[in-house]
Design an enzyme around this catalytic site. Structure first.
Site, mmCIF file in Angstrom:
data_model
loop_
_atom_site.group_PDB
_atom_site.id
_atom_site.type_symbol
_atom_site.label_atom_id
_atom_site.label_comp_id
_atom_site.label_asym_id
_atom_site.label_seq_id
_atom_site.Cartn_x
_atom_site.Cartn_y
_atom_site.Cartn_z
ATOM 1 N N GLY A 153 0.787 -1.226 0.000
ATOM 2 C CA GLY A 153 0.000 0.000 0.000
ATOM 3 C C GLY A 153 0.813 1.266 0.000
ATOM 4 N N ARG A 154 2.076 1.199 0.402
ATOM 5 C CA ARG A 154 2.947 2.383 0.330
ATOM 6 C C ARG A 154 4.371 1.998 -0.044
ATOM 7 N NH1 ARG A 154 4.370 4.502 6.423
ATOM 8 N NH2 ARG A 154 4.402 2.496 7.502
ATOM 9 N N LYS A 181 9.484 1.923 0.997
ATOM 10 C CA LYS A 181 8.483 2.286 1.997
ATOM 11 C C LYS A 181 8.295 3.795 1.890
ATOM 12 C CE LYS A 181 7.523 1.233 6.876
ATOM 13 N NZ LYS A 181 8.121 0.621 8.099
ATOM 14 N N ASP A 220 -2.100 7.553 2.465
ATOM 15 C CA ASP A 220 -1.473 8.452 1.491
ATOM 16 C C ASP A 220 -0.234 7.852 0.853
ATOM 17 O OD1 ASP A 220 0.432 8.624 3.503
ATOM 18 O OD2 ASP A 220 -0.015 10.702 4.037
ATOM 19 N N GLY A 221 0.157 6.645 1.283
ATOM 20 C CA GLY A 221 1.306 5.983 0.678
ATOM 21 C C GLY A 221 2.647 6.570 1.066
ATOM 22 N N ARG A 274 14.792 -0.554 1.137
ATOM 23 C CA ARG A 274 15.387 -1.655 1.902
ATOM 24 C C ARG A 274 15.976 -2.681 0.943
ATOM 25 N NH1 ARG A 274 9.787 -3.620 2.789
ATOM 26 N NH2 ARG A 274 9.680 -2.419 4.704
ATOM 27 N N ARG A 309 5.803 -13.202 1.392
ATOM 28 C CA ARG A 309 5.315 -13.325 2.757
ATOM 29 C C ARG A 309 4.460 -14.585 2.902
ATOM 30 N NH1 ARG A 309 5.572 -8.155 0.772
ATOM 31 N NH2 ARG A 309 5.663 -6.403 2.253
ATOM 32 N N ASP A 322 1.377 -11.028 7.080
ATOM 33 C CA ASP A 322 1.898 -10.274 5.941
ATOM 34 C C ASP A 322 3.238 -9.628 6.270
ATOM 35 O OD1 ASP A 322 -0.074 -8.748 7.593
ATOM 36 O OD2 ASP A 322 0.736 -7.045 6.488
ATOM 37 N N ASN A 323 3.690 -9.742 7.527
ATOM 38 C CA ASN A 323 4.996 -9.214 7.920
ATOM 39 C C ASN A 323 6.024 -10.308 8.173
ATOM 40 O OD1 ASN A 323 4.176 -6.562 7.773
ATOM 41 N ND2 ASN A 323 3.701 -6.390 9.942
#
Length: 452
Positions: free
Chosen positions: A93-94, A114, A126-127, A180, A187, A253-254
């Protein structure tokens, strides 16, 4: 572009998965791009350390494609359990993946972002990323790398000149985009999405991709995939505990299937050995508390097993999943002994040592980082009273694996508690002074060299 001709090895295997796994996206157009942090130590592993600052900013802030890899950023699709509630409406999403490169060990590495702008999965966000959030991620990844925790590395932080409103920070606050370097971004939630859609063909393709590209395996055996994830995440859980680290948001998801920790939000290091210590203010039930992290990671891996049931029989998956507990129990003594500068002896002795250490830390509420510093490859000093005699006796059974020859041991223990994180951010926020952060990164890396 002066990429290193010896180390730069571009690739794009993720494209072989096909369009059902991602969405091509565009990066946000930022008002400015001010380079604030570049990790040349990590960049050298993939041949990017030779970029000029201007070139670096063009690729890490404006996201001009790197040669030979992905032609356009990709927002990955996935689902996930968030605090044990299933959510099919998530995805990148961002952030996005914008390059794949092989490192000097031959591993496939992703460059992911990110704060790079909105995607089809931004929902109401807002991403963007706050500059403070980026600084916190620099600190988390540097500290975890030094403490031998498998982690993504913060490769780049560029300030973007936007004012952001956030409920958990004084607003408006400064914005940034972070890059990163990570060993994949697949995931557990990536597999959950395919199980949710009943996409057997997609599940087989993702299984084969993950085994071949990220886990150095042949074939597309889902049981072998689960065995690998069990082994790797058990090590991750053990090293979190040895580091005294609390991730804060261990949703499916992490959790990267390579067992590499990533995506740092409300993380903290525990000041003392308190199993109930939490990082996220919204973790009211303590689901992801310090002492519950092995359970949380094991639960997440069980969701992977359930997803793989789409293409595999239950019994071998259950047998593989049942190895998580024993794998963690084996990995925890190894992780704690490593930080203590000691060699393992045998399973029974190693476990007894860890029990003695945990009990003493818990009962005395002694600070974690000073204890490890004082105990590294030597006897505990006399200020540790007779209540530590069981620990002294246990440690005496383990020969040193390292000496205290590094200059780090002549100073004070390096820690990263929340008060220091805030103190490092304050001069940046107040007068744009990055010198304390730079000095802290140098101190963390010195600790890593001493421990290694």
């Amino acid at each position: 572009m002066p990429v290193s001709p010896q180390a730069y090895a571009p690739a794009a295997p993720i494209l072989t998965l096909g369009p059902g796994f991602f969405d091509p996206v565009e990066a946000a157009e930022f008002p400015e791009t001010r380079l604030r942090f570049r990790n040349d130590r990590a960049a050298a592993e993939v041949g990017l350390d030779t970029l000029t600052d201007t070139e670096w900013t063009r690729h890490m802030g404006r996201f001009a494609p790197l040669p030979g890899t992905l032609p356009q950023p990709l927002a990955l699709r996935y689902h996930g359990h968030q605090f044990r509630h299933y959510n099919p409406d998530i995805g990148d999403g961002r952030g996005f993946t914008f390059a794949q490169l092989r490192d000097g060990r031959g591993r496939m590495m992703d460059l992911g972002t990110k704060g790079s702008g909105q995607t089809p999965y931004s929902r109401f966000g807002d991403g963007r990323l706050t500059l403070k959030g980026a600084v916190r991620e620099i600190l988390a990844t540097e500290m975890l790398e030094a403490l031998n925790v498998p982690t993504s590395r913060t490769l780049s932080v560029i300030e973007t000149g936007e004012a952001l409103d956030r409920g958990d920070e004084p607003s408006p606050t400064r914005s940034a985009v972070l890059v990163r370097l990570s060993h994949g971004h697949i995931r557990i939630g990536s597999f959950q999405r395919l199980a949710y859609l009943r996409d057997e063909d997609g599940m087989r393709r993702l299984t084969g991709y993950t085994l071949a590209t990220l886990l150095n395996e042949t074939g597309d055996d889902p049981v072998r995939l689960l065995e690998q994830v069990v082994a790797r995440t058990a090590i991750l859980a053990a090293r979190y505990m040895a580091a005294g680290f609390v991730h804060g948001v261990l949703n499916t998801d992490n959790i990267n299937v390579t067992g590499e920790s990533f995506d740092y939000g409300p993380w903290r290091f525990a000041p003392v050995w308190d199993p109930g210590f939490t990082a996220a203010y919204f973790d009211h039930a303590g689901l992801y508390a310090f002492g519950r992290q092995p359970e949380a990671i094991g639960w997440n891996v069980a969701q992977l097993a359930a997803s793989l049931r789409l293409i595999a029989e239950s019994d071998p998956l259950i047998a593989a999943l049942d190895q998580f507990g024993p794998a963690f129990q084996a990995a925890l003594p190894a992780a704690i002994l490593w930080r203590l500068g000691r060699r393992p002896v045998d399973a029974a002795t190693d476990r007894a040592t860890v029990r003695a250490v945990e009990q003493a830390l818990r009962e005395t509420a002694a600070p974690i980082d000073p204890f490890y510093f004082d105990a590294f490859a030597t006897d505990l000093p006399s200020r540790y009273g007779t209540g530590w005699d069981a620990v002294r006796k246990a440690l005496a059974a383990h020969p040193p694996r390292a000496e205290r020859g590094h200059s780090y041991w002549a100073n004070t223990p390096c820690s990263l508690l929340i008060e220091e994180v805030e103190a490092l951010w304050a001069p940046i926020a107040e007068r744009d002074d990055w010198a304390p952060l730079t000095a802290k990164i140098d101190a963390i890396r010195a600790m890593g060299a001493a421990l290694a």
